[in-house]
Design a protein around this motif. Sequence first.
Motif, PDB file in Angstrom:
ATOM      1  N   VAL A   1      24.942  28.818 -65.511  1.00  0.00           N
ATOM      2  CA  VAL A   1      25.483  29.936 -64.743  1.00  0.00           C
ATOM      3  C   VAL A   1      24.680  31.206 -65.015  1.00  0.00           C
ATOM      4  O   VAL A   1      24.283  31.461 -66.148  1.00  0.00           O
TER       5      VAL A   1
ATOM      6  N   ARG B   1      24.903  35.482 -64.112  1.00  0.00           N
ATOM      7  CA  ARG B   1      25.860  36.496 -63.692  1.00  0.00           C
ATOM      8  C   ARG B   1      25.236  37.891 -63.713  1.00  0.00           C
ATOM      9  O   ARG B   1      24.299  38.143 -64.470  1.00  0.00           O
TER      10      ARG B   1
ATOM     11  N   THR C   1      28.657  36.030 -59.761  1.00  0.00           N
ATOM     12  CA  THR C   1      28.282  34.826 -60.492  1.00  0.00           C
ATOM     13  C   THR C   1      27.627  33.844 -59.542  1.00  0.00           C
ATOM     14  O   THR C   1      28.026  33.738 -58.374  1.00  0.00           O
TER      15      THR C   1
END
Length: 121
Positions: free
Chosen positions: A33, A35, A50
Motif C-alpha cells: 500500500v 498513501r 490510499t
Amino acid sequence: QVQLLESGGGLVQPGGSLRLACGASGSIFSINVMRWYRQAPGKQRELVATITGGGATYYADSVKGRSTISRDNANNTMWLQMNSLKPEDTAVYYCNAKVLVAGTMAFADYWGQGTQVTVSS
C-alpha cells in the motif's frame, strides 16, 4: 535502505491544481500500500488518499472528487493530482509506503520528508 522522495509542492492560487510525486528507491523487493498524508500547522497528520498494489483507491472526504491518486509499480512511483485547491488544503504532504525490503520477511513503513503545499491568493 529505502528512501521516499516527494516533489511537486508549491504555492498555488485557490482553484488551481498541483501534481505531487513520490519516488521510492533503495533495496525494494515489493511495495504494498502507498498513501498520501498531510499535516497542517497545529493539526494532526491526516490520511488523504490510499492506493493498493492492485490499484484500489481510497480518498478522504475532504479531497474526494478533487484528487486522483495513481502509481507506477514498475518504477515505484506514486502521484497525487489535486484540483480545485482550497486554502484549507495548505499543509505539508507526506508520502508513505509499506515496503518489503529485499532480503527481509516483513513489510515495513517508510515515510518521505514531505513537500509543502500552500494555497493562497
